[in-house]
Design an enzyme around this catalytic site. Structure first.
Site, PDB file in Angstrom:
ATOM      1  N   GLY A  15      77.855 -11.510 -32.196  1.00 16.02           N
ATOM      2  CA  GLY A  15      76.489 -11.701 -32.661  1.00 16.02           C
ATOM      3  C   GLY A  15      76.011 -13.143 -32.719  1.00 16.02           C
ATOM      4  N   SER A  16      76.636 -14.044 -31.944  1.00 12.71           N
ATOM      5  CA  SER A  16      76.167 -15.433 -32.013  1.00 12.71           C
ATOM      6  C   SER A  16      74.771 -15.565 -31.400  1.00 12.71           C
ATOM      7  CB  SER A  16      77.159 -16.389 -31.352  1.00 12.71           C
ATOM      8  OG  SER A  16      77.248 -16.171 -29.964  1.00 12.71           O
ATOM      9  N   ASN A  17      74.487 -14.786 -30.352  1.00 16.13           N
ATOM     10  CA  ASN A  17      73.125 -14.817 -29.794  1.00 16.13           C
ATOM     11  C   ASN A  17      72.121 -14.228 -30.780  1.00 16.13           C
ATOM     12  OD1 ASN A  17      72.765 -15.755 -26.834  1.00 16.13           O
ATOM     13  ND2 ASN A  17      74.743 -14.720 -26.862  1.00 16.13           N
ATOM     14  N   ASN A 113      67.786  -8.357 -21.684  1.00 15.64           N
ATOM     15  CA  ASN A 113      69.228  -8.531 -21.867  1.00 15.64           C
ATOM     16  C   ASN A 113      69.606  -9.943 -21.436  1.00 15.64           C
ATOM     17  OD1 ASN A 113      72.023  -7.824 -22.240  1.00 15.64           O
ATOM     18  ND2 ASN A 113      72.215  -7.635 -20.018  1.00 15.64           N
ATOM     19  N   HIS A 115      72.793 -12.256 -19.971  1.00 17.83           N
ATOM     20  CA  HIS A 115      74.073 -12.070 -19.289  1.00 17.83           C
ATOM     21  C   HIS A 115      74.608 -13.442 -18.856  1.00 17.83           C
ATOM     22  CE1 HIS A 115      77.172  -9.821 -17.274  1.00 17.83           C
ATOM     23  NE2 HIS A 115      77.025 -10.598 -16.220  1.00 17.83           N
ATOM     24  N   SER A 142      71.565 -15.678 -17.215  1.00 14.42           N
ATOM     25  CA  SER A 142      70.336 -14.985 -16.815  1.00 14.42           C
ATOM     26  C   SER A 142      69.812 -14.164 -17.985  1.00 14.42           C
ATOM     27  CB  SER A 142      70.610 -14.018 -15.661  1.00 14.42           C
ATOM     28  OG  SER A 142      71.341 -14.643 -14.625  1.00 14.42           O
ATOM     29  N   GLU A 149      70.560   0.464 -14.492  1.00 20.63           N
ATOM     30  CA  GLU A 149      71.728  -0.085 -13.790  1.00 20.63           C
ATOM     31  C   GLU A 149      72.305  -1.238 -14.603  1.00 20.63           C
ATOM     32  OE1 GLU A 149      72.534   1.552 -11.177  1.00 20.63           O
ATOM     33  OE2 GLU A 149      70.629   2.592 -10.888  1.00 20.63           O
ATOM     34  N   ASP A 151      73.401  -4.613 -15.924  1.00 20.18           N
ATOM     35  CA  ASP A 151      73.034  -6.024 -15.716  1.00 20.18           C
ATOM     36  C   ASP A 151      72.120  -6.215 -14.499  1.00 20.18           C
ATOM     37  OD1 ASP A 151      74.573  -6.766 -17.940  1.00 20.18           O
ATOM     38  OD2 ASP A 151      76.383  -6.894 -16.738  1.00 20.18           O
TER      39      ASP A 151
END
Ligand code: GAR
Length: 193
Positions: A15-17, A113, A115, A142, A149, A151
């Site tokens: 959970g750092s993001n 998302n 990645h 990114s 699908e 990522d």
């Protein structure tokens, strides 16, 4: 007039993001929007990110995918849980599950998302190791719109960095870049909304 802008974050791990996003967007105002994180949801009951969110006063919920036999059933209940909060934007921050149409068809707001690679290179759960090992001198991060699908989906922001000489430093550089880039991506959506 200041309008409310409600974010829901999905995570599975450290959970750092999520913590970084909460720091930037919980109870803050950008452009004409008052941003807040209404809920953090994890499919993993042991995710450390839940405690991080709670420490910032953000509500959390757990929906364990192991309680469901069919992916679609989990996704459908997850959609209910998300929709209860009426978000304007959904942010996947280390959420390690592919979302099916049972979720995506119910959600009418953007889903992003993050990645840790230069997509479309190195999809999947080991992107940092995989990109560190490839022949390129560069890696990167990114942020993309979510599709069914893994990522995939249109890229909103992407940035490359030179690779550090060892994986530990590279991993730190990637995470630092993630924190900067996810904020930029959310600001882009906010500005355009
Ligand atoms: C981050 O590096 C994120 O980009 C990655 O998981 C990590 C979660 O860290 N996501 C993916 O690989 C998605 N396919 P965090 O829990 O500390 O934010």
């Amino acid at each position: 007039m200041i309008k409310p802008f409600n974010l829901v974050i999905l995570l599975s791990g450290a959970g750092s993001n999520a913590l970084n996003l909460i720091g930037h967007f919980h109870d803050k105002t950008y452009f004409d929007k008052h941003t807040f994180v209404s809920k953090v949801i994890s499919n993993n009951p042991d995710a450390k990110g839940l405690l991080k969110a709670q420490s910032k006063g953000v509500k959390t919920a757990i929906l364990n995918h192991k309680d469901f036999i069919r992916r679609e059933d989990f996704d459908s209940v997850l959609a209910n849980l998300v929709l209860e909060s009426s978000p304007n934007l959904i942010l996947l921050a280390g959420f390690m599950r592919v979302l099916s149409e049972a979720f995506l068809s119910r959600i009418k707001v953007p889903i992003l998302n993050i990645h840790p690679s230069l997509l479309p290179l190195h999809k999947g759960a080991h992107a940092i190791e995989d990109s560190f090992k490839d022949a390129s001198q560069f890696g990167g991060v990114s942020v993309h719109y979510v599709t069914k699908e893994l990522d995939s989906g249109a890229i909103l922001v992407q940035e490359k960095i030179p690779k550090a000489s060892n994986i530990k430093d590279y991993e730190k550089d990637i995470h630092d870049l993630e924190y900067k880039l996810y904020v930029e991506a959310v600001l882009k959506v906010l500005k355009g909304s």
